[in-house]
Design an enzyme around this catalytic site. Structure first.
Site, PDB file in Angstrom:
ATOM      1  N   LYS A  46       0.817  -1.209   0.000  1.00 40.16           N
ATOM      2  CA  LYS A  46       0.000   0.000   0.000  1.00 40.16           C
ATOM      3  C   LYS A  46       0.854   1.264   0.000  1.00 40.16           C
ATOM      4  O   LYS A  46       0.635   2.183  -0.788  1.00 40.16           O
ATOM      5  CB  LYS A  46      -0.945  -0.029   1.207  1.00 40.16           C
ATOM      6  CG  LYS A  46      -2.000   1.044   1.184  1.00 40.16           C
ATOM      7  CD  LYS A  46      -1.502   2.297   1.860  1.00 40.16           C
ATOM      8  CE  LYS A  46      -2.470   3.439   1.645  1.00 40.16           C
ATOM      9  NZ  LYS A  46      -1.948   4.661   2.274  1.00 40.16           N
ATOM     10  N   ASP A  89      -6.236   0.858   0.440  1.00 33.82           N
ATOM     11  CA  ASP A  89      -6.267   1.083   1.884  1.00 33.82           C
ATOM     12  C   ASP A  89      -7.671   0.750   2.401  1.00 33.82           C
ATOM     13  O   ASP A  89      -8.515   0.245   1.670  1.00 33.82           O
ATOM     14  CB  ASP A  89      -5.904   2.529   2.202  1.00 33.82           C
ATOM     15  CG  ASP A  89      -7.070   3.459   1.917  1.00 33.82           C
ATOM     16  OD1 ASP A  89      -7.744   3.245   0.896  1.00 33.82           O
ATOM     17  OD2 ASP A  89      -7.341   4.362   2.715  1.00 33.82           O
TER      18      ASP A  89
END
Length: 295
Positions: A215, A234
DNA sequence: GGCCAGGCGCGTA
DNA sequence: TACGCGCATGGC
């Protein structure tokens, strides 16, 4: 000190949405204006009908650095045209007209997102502000403006101890930031060359750094590296994909990542930012109703 | 006062 | 490969 002023003619640009959409953490709203720091310059921005008005501490050579940061030359319409033509994207684009991606400096972006894990955006802003105040350089600001500091250099953070960083409220992220700063300072990863690499190679470089997973790597690739197909997944994007694309199936994370890679096209990162901002600003989903929508 | 936050790394199975 | 968990801190 004197101020330099400029106006950038822009079309289809929502400055407030862009600065407040959780991609950069150094902007503070002051009435109709935004004050922040780009590189080693204090900046004040205001959007008017004729474009974005900028003020910065003079002297400066030209404004290319700010044009680049704000990506004012990007023709948004051409990007939006590549988005998939589905209901969630149409709703996101309608709700976030003029939302843009900034082009940030890699080290500040990387360090900020190492701080971001398991934190809310307001808290990330606080951590970045505290780090800058403690380890950055004071910047010239006009009379009456709040003091401002540059974001700390790699070398400065590499020289800080984990214990010092913990005092900056970094918590368990302190060793990650410390170790990553030392690796970058030692030349193990050349952040300046990231944008020239193929996407997978650049991602692998970032993943080798402590505290950087998929991420955060994708955030740096997208917000600083210019890899517009990078798609950070996310908690908000997980929520967006599940609610908007798979309302009954609740797919797991690997499946969502796979979907994100195949569905959103060459500007997937832009699409991601629209979904992210849409989810964060639209309010909670309507409660399930047996009767269905009332129309 | 509990829940959650622009996650990551590590230990199990 | 895929889970579950702890991590430190603060906003709501």
């Amino acid at each position: 000190m004197t101020l330099a002023r400029a106006t950038f003619a822009v079309e289809n640009y929502d400055l407030a949405a862009t600065l407040a959409s959780g991609q950069a953490f150094r902007w503070r709203r002051a009435g109709a204006q935004w004050e922040g720091v780009v590189g080693s310059r204090w900046v004040r921005l205001r959007q008017e009908n004729d474009g974005i008005h900028a003020e910065a501490a003079a002297p400066l050579g030209d404004w290319q650095w700010l044009r680049h940061y704000l990506q004012t030359e990007v023709v948004l319409r051409q990007i939006l045209a590549t988005f998939p033509d589905d209901a969630p994207m149409r709703a996101s684009v309608a709700a976030c007209r003029g939302l843009r991606l900034l082009r940030q400096e890699p080290w500040e972006c990387l360090a900020s997102f190492i701080c971001s894990s398991n934190k809310q955006i307001v808290q990330i802003q606080q951590m970045v502000a505290l780090l800058s105040r403690r380890y950055g350089e004071p910047l010239p600001v006009p009379p009456g403006a709040d003091p401002a500091w540059s974001f700390p250099t790699v070398q400065r953070l590499a020289a800080a101890s984990q214990a010092e960083l913990r005092e900056s409220k970094l918590g368990f992220r302190a060793p990650f930031l410390c170790q990553t700063a030392r690796k970058v300072a030692a030349g193990e990863v050349d952040l300046a060359r990231l944008a020239e690499m193929p996407l997978e190679e650049a991602r692998a470089c970032l993943l080798a750094l402590p505290g950087v997973g998929i991420k955060i790597a994708d955030c740096v690739l997208l917000f600083a590296g210019g890899f517009q197909e990078a798609f950070p997944v996310d908690v908000w994007i997980i929520k967006a994909l599940r609610e908007l694309y798979f309302p009954r199936r609740r797919p797991k994370l690997p499946r969502l990542r796979q979907f994100s890679r195949s569905h959103f096209g060459p500007y997937a990162g832009y699409a991601q930012q629209y979904l992210f901002h849409y989810m964060r600003t639209k309010g909670p989903a309507a409660p399930p109703s047996k009767a269905g929508p009332a129309f």
